[in-house]
Design an enzyme around this catalytic site. Structure first.
Site, mmCIF file in Angstrom:
data_model
loop_
_atom_site.group_PDB
_atom_site.id
_atom_site.type_symbol
_atom_site.label_atom_id
_atom_site.label_comp_id
_atom_site.label_asym_id
_atom_site.label_seq_id
_atom_site.Cartn_x
_atom_site.Cartn_y
_atom_site.Cartn_z
ATOM 1 N N GLY A 32 0.841 -1.198 0.000
ATOM 2 C CA GLY A 32 0.000 0.000 0.000
ATOM 3 C C GLY A 32 0.870 1.238 0.000
ATOM 4 O O GLY A 32 2.068 1.172 0.299
ATOM 5 N N SER A 33 0.245 2.347 -0.382
ATOM 6 C CA SER A 33 0.979 3.613 -0.385
ATOM 7 C C SER A 33 0.111 4.646 0.283
ATOM 8 O O SER A 33 -1.112 4.608 0.159
ATOM 9 C CB SER A 33 1.234 4.085 -1.810
ATOM 10 O OG SER A 33 2.249 3.347 -2.367
ATOM 11 N N ASP B 153 -6.455 10.308 13.087
ATOM 12 C CA ASP B 153 -6.724 10.028 11.672
ATOM 13 C C ASP B 153 -7.504 8.728 11.515
ATOM 14 O O ASP B 153 -7.207 7.906 10.646
ATOM 15 C CB ASP B 153 -5.404 9.974 10.882
ATOM 16 C CG ASP B 153 -5.639 10.179 9.387
ATOM 17 O OD1 ASP B 153 -6.709 10.696 9.002
ATOM 18 O OD2 ASP B 153 -4.750 9.817 8.598
HETATM 19 P P1 ATP Z 1 -1.754 8.217 4.888
HETATM 20 O O1 ATP Z 1 -1.627 8.910 3.569
HETATM 21 O O2 ATP Z 1 -3.156 7.672 5.132
HETATM 22 O O3 ATP Z 1 -1.232 9.002 6.034
HETATM 23 P P2 ATP Z 1 0.639 6.750 5.330
HETATM 24 O O4 ATP Z 1 1.555 7.349 4.310
HETATM 25 O O5 ATP Z 1 0.845 7.211 6.731
HETATM 26 O O6 ATP Z 1 -0.855 6.908 4.844
HETATM 27 P P3 ATP Z 1 -0.124 4.057 6.048
HETATM 28 O O7 ATP Z 1 -1.562 4.454 6.097
HETATM 29 O O8 ATP Z 1 0.483 3.669 7.340
HETATM 30 O O9 ATP Z 1 0.761 5.174 5.295
HETATM 31 O O10 ATP Z 1 0.050 2.862 5.031
HETATM 32 C C1 ATP Z 1 -0.368 2.958 3.682
HETATM 33 C C2 ATP Z 1 -1.072 1.667 3.280
HETATM 34 O O11 ATP Z 1 -0.183 0.561 3.422
HETATM 35 C C3 ATP Z 1 -2.283 1.315 4.143
HETATM 36 O O12 ATP Z 1 -3.459 1.916 3.685
HETATM 37 C C4 ATP Z 1 -2.324 -0.200 4.042
HETATM 38 O O13 ATP Z 1 -2.988 -0.601 2.851
HETATM 39 C C5 ATP Z 1 -0.867 -0.592 3.913
HETATM 40 N N1 ATP Z 1 -0.311 -0.966 5.228
HETATM 41 C C6 ATP Z 1 0.120 -0.119 6.200
HETATM 42 N N2 ATP Z 1 0.569 -0.787 7.274
HETATM 43 C C7 ATP Z 1 0.438 -2.106 6.982
HETATM 44 C C8 ATP Z 1 0.741 -3.333 7.682
HETATM 45 N N3 ATP Z 1 1.266 -3.309 8.905
HETATM 46 N N4 ATP Z 1 0.467 -4.509 7.066
HETATM 47 C C9 ATP Z 1 -0.068 -4.529 5.813
HETATM 48 N N5 ATP Z 1 -0.364 -3.425 5.104
HETATM 49 C C10 ATP Z 1 -0.128 -2.223 5.665
#
Ligand code: ATP
Length: 361
Positions: free
Chosen positions: A20-21, A139
């Site tokens: 995921g991103s 969030d």
């Molecule tokens: P945002 O733009 O929402 O702030 P972010 O850059 O902080 O996102 P995360 O939300 O932590 O990043 O992670 C992005 C994506 O990666 C998540 O939506 C999820 O699909 C995947 N992901 C995150 N953590 C995990 C995990 N521990 N195991 C599997 N997939 C994960």
């Protein structure tokens, strides 16, 4: 203070597929060389200098790491390790394989309120634990509520993404204008001092959507959504809430309260009769009522469509940027990109600095 290991993460973990991103991170499956165990590696770019808008401040990352260390709970993703290089920090997290709760529910033909409550209860337990440590997520939204796996008959909820989370110190006054418009509390918009109650508002919004497939404050634009929140413009429209119990509506009404001090806490939610029924009538009501699956499926399909649209939009911007900085990607085949890699030329509204594209209108 958490230890950021200076070693190269790839000496210990083989980097695998993208899971995921987000706005600030790319998450990849990683394989621990020593044990053969799979984890999730969250790769976060560090801001190179104070003027750049690319990447995150190291102090912000330290806070995310400290918070994750402080909240070890079955319903919260676990942090295993942290690596730091010149350009990025890598959080090695428990691998969560069950996908998003909303996707899991949307695949069902129907769902009783009592079944949905099992998930709500776990969310509230995780949240209650965080709040007891004076940590606020800030969030909470469907994208950040995942399931441990899909194999177990009753999968565990895992709360993820502590990128906006904050630990309150005694007497501290904290304000922030960050969050995702649909889910943020009125006091975030009006820049009032914040508390754990901000998360409880988001729980009210999430429960509203879960039961009806309708987002209570969603307007045609983000600004309209924010205005709807400020004036508390929401209702339980009969065509969406025909199958909902009065207890569920009462639960939501006690969360979508403008005054944060009047909102139910996570602990109080866990004792609300919708979550913890006392009488037989209350139990029966939960088993008779169900979520509006037709409408919920539509909401979720729209939400996923918006997420992919935003991802395509982001990729197009990256392509444009790469054309500008020719040859950049060939130079580093392992280059990992996320939304924050792109300087934000097309400026976003200033009212919410870290609006999340994935959920914006
Ligand atoms: P945002 O733009 O929402 O702030 P972010 O850059 O902080 O996102 P995360 O939300 O932590 O990043 O992670 C992005 C994506 O990666 C998540 O939506 C999820 O699909 C995947 N992901 C995150 N953590 C995990 C995990 N521990 N195991 C599997 N997939 C994960």
């Amino acid at each position: 203070m958490a230890v950021f290991k200076p070693e190269n993460v790839e000496d210990f973990y083989e980097i695998g597929e993208v899971l995921g991103s987000g706005h600030f991170a790319q998450v990849r499956k990683v394989h621990e060389r020593a044990t053969g165990t799979y984890w999730a590696g969250k790769f976060l770019k560090i801001r190179k200098n104070a003027c750049s808008r690319l990447g995150l401040d190291r102090s912000r990352l330290e806070e995310e790491v400290d918070i994750l260390h402080a909240i070890q709970h079955p319903n919260i993703v676990t942090l295993k390790d942290v690596f730091e290089s010149r350009a990025e920090v890598v959080l090695v997290l428990e691998l969560v394989t069950g996908g998003e709760l909303f996707d899991f529910i949307a695949e069902k033909e129907n769902l009783l309120e009592s079944e949905a409550i099992e998930f709500m209860e776990q969310i509230l337990k995780g949240l209650g634990f965080m709040h007891s440590k004076n940590i606020v997520h800030f969030d909470l939204k469907p994208e950040n509520i995942m399931l441990s796996d899909r194999v177990a008959p009753h999968p565990n909820i895992k709360l993820i993404d502590f990128g906006l989370a904050h630990r309150f110190h005694p007497g501290e006054e904290y304000r922030s204008s960050s969050g995702t418009p649909q889910y943020i509390a009125p006091e975030v918009i009006t820049s009032e001092p914040l508390s754990t109650a901000a998360d409880m508002w988001s729980i009210g919004v999430i429960t509203f959507i879960l039961l009806s497939g309708l987002s209570p404050f969603q307007g045609d634009t983000d600004d309209e959504t924010l205005r709807n929140i400020i004036v508390m413009n929401y209702e339980f429209a009969a065509q969406y809430f025909g199958m909902t119990s009065s207890m569920a509506k009462d639960f939501i009404q006690k969360l979508l309260v403008k005054d944060p001090s009047e909102r139910m806490t996570a602990e109080e939610c866990l004792l609300h009769p919708w979550i913890k029924p006392i009488t037989r009538t209350q139990v029966a009501k939960r088993n008779r009522s169900s979520i509006n699956m037709k409408s919920f499926k539509k909401f979720n399909a729209r939400r996923k469509w918006k997420m992919s649209y935003n991802m395509v939009w982001m990729c197009n911007r990256l392509v444009r940027l790469n054309l500008l900085c020719k040859g950049r990607s060939e130079a580093d085949p392992l280059e990992r990109q996320c939304e924050s890699d792109v300087e934000d030329g097309e400026s976003k509204p200033a009212s919410l600095l870290r609006r999340r594209l994935s959920s914006s209108s």
